[in-house]
Design an enzyme around this catalytic site. Structure first.
Site, short mmCIF file in Angstrom:
data_model
loop_
_atom_site.label_atom_id
_atom_site.label_comp_id
_atom_site.label_asym_id
_atom_site.label_seq_id
_atom_site.Cartn_x
_atom_site.Cartn_y
_atom_site.Cartn_z
N ASP A 57 6.48 24.38 10.42
CA ASP A 57 7.46 23.29 10.52
C ASP A 57 6.68 22.07 10.97
OD1 ASP A 57 9.30 21.37 11.36
OD2 ASP A 57 10.74 22.86 12.05
N ASN A 80 2.81 17.02 1.91
CA ASN A 80 3.89 16.87 0.93
C ASN A 80 5.27 16.88 1.56
OD1 ASN A 80 5.24 17.34 -1.88
ND2 ASN A 80 5.87 19.09 -0.64
N TYR A 158 13.61 5.54 4.43
CA TYR A 158 12.70 6.31 3.58
C TYR A 158 11.56 5.43 3.08
CZ TYR A 158 11.11 9.22 -0.34
OH TYR A 158 10.34 9.96 -1.22
N LYS A 162 7.43 5.58 3.89
CA LYS A 162 6.35 5.78 2.92
C LYS A 162 5.35 4.62 2.97
CE LYS A 162 7.74 9.77 1.23
NZ LYS A 162 6.98 11.02 1.46
N THR A 193 14.56 16.97 -8.00
CA THR A 193 14.40 17.98 -6.94
C THR A 193 15.59 17.87 -5.99
OG1 THR A 193 13.28 16.52 -5.37
CG2 THR A 193 11.87 17.63 -6.99
#
Ligand code: NDP
Length: 238
Positions: A57, A80, A158, A162, A193
């Site tokens: 984790d 990832n 988000y 990044k 996904t």
């Protein structure tokens, strides 16, 4: 390079599972990072080759410490594991959205990378691949989803996570360059996904996105470091 070893975090599904499969097909021993044993074990069976479950984790220090203790030598680390919790612009966001997102997409990358640095330093050709996103670029997008057009300011938690990951990529590359590390960021493209519900129509095959990570994992010693690439090898502007 024989007996090469790779770790892919969050590899029980999605793009990470494809990266693990492709690295296994390249002959790597692949540690399949998964915080859930059952999901991870199923992925290991599907990936085949020399794939091994590594319970990890990425937001749990204990879990990271235990996982790192099991890996003596590592040639490739693929950061990832990632989450997207909201599409809101910053003015509508709860700071908690930012904390949760950064916990996985930014802070965990530092903790995981640092925990596995000793194992990576035993590699003659250490490679770190950070799975970023084209939405983390402040100036560029091929994303067909108008939510992510640069300039509209949505999905701020988000996208800024990044962008921070991209900055970390450069800083790791700079500080580890003399030791032969290549540290690069990948925009895997829009992929269907669980992270992108509703993107099934627009999203391409996650296996294609994974290829970009494998390319960066296999970079020769004269290859680039501290750079940001699209899955097809095209440089992406910050
Ligand atoms: P998925 O949701 O399919 O997979 C995410 C993976 O991350 C899962 O294995 C998940 O595990 C794992 N994960 C999340 N949190 C943790 C944690 N705390 N510890 C360990 N594992 C964790 O998403 P994708 O495959 O799409 O995403 C993979 C990466 O690609 C992410 O970094 C994402 O930001 C990036 N990306 C994806 C794009 C897309 O279009 N899909 C586009 C651009 C970038 P679990 O099953 O336990 O939740």
């Amino acid at each position: 390079m024989n007996d090469r070893t790779a770790l892919v975090t969050g590899a029980n599904k999605g793009i990470g599972k494809h990266i693990a499969s492709q690295l296994a097909a390249e002959g790597f021993t692949v540690y399949v990072g998964s915080r859930d044993v059952g999901r991870g074990q199923r992925a290991v069976e599907e990936i085949g080759g020399d794939a091994r479950l590594l319970v990890l984790d990425v937001t749990d220090t204990d879990s990271i410490t235990k996982a790192a203790a099991q890996v003596d030598h590592l040639d490739v680390l693929v950061n990832n594991a990632g989450i997207s919790v909201s599409l809101t612009p910053p003015a509508e966001a709860d700071a908690e959205e930012f904390r949760r997102t950064y916990e996985t997409n930014v802070f965990a990358v530092v903790e995981v990378t640092n925990a596995f640095l000793a194992a990576l330093r035993r590699s003659p050709h250490p490679r770190i691949v950070n799975i970023s996103s084209g939405t983390g670029s402040l100036t560029w997008s091929t994303n067909p989803n108008p939510q992510f057009t640069p300039g509209n300011g949505r999905a701020a938690a988000y996208r800024s996570s990044k962008a921070a990951l991209n900055a970390l990529t450069v800083f790791y590359a700079q500080t580890l360059a003399e030791e032969g590390f290549k540290v690069n960021a990948l925009a895997p493209g829009v992929r269907a996904t669980d992270l992108t519900p509703g993107a099934a129509a627009a999203g391409g095959d996650p296996a294609d996105g994974a290829q970009g990570a494998v390319r960066l994992a296999l970079l020769p010693d004269e290859g680039p470091t501290g750079a940001f690439f699209s899955w097809d090898g095209t440089p992406v502007p910050w």
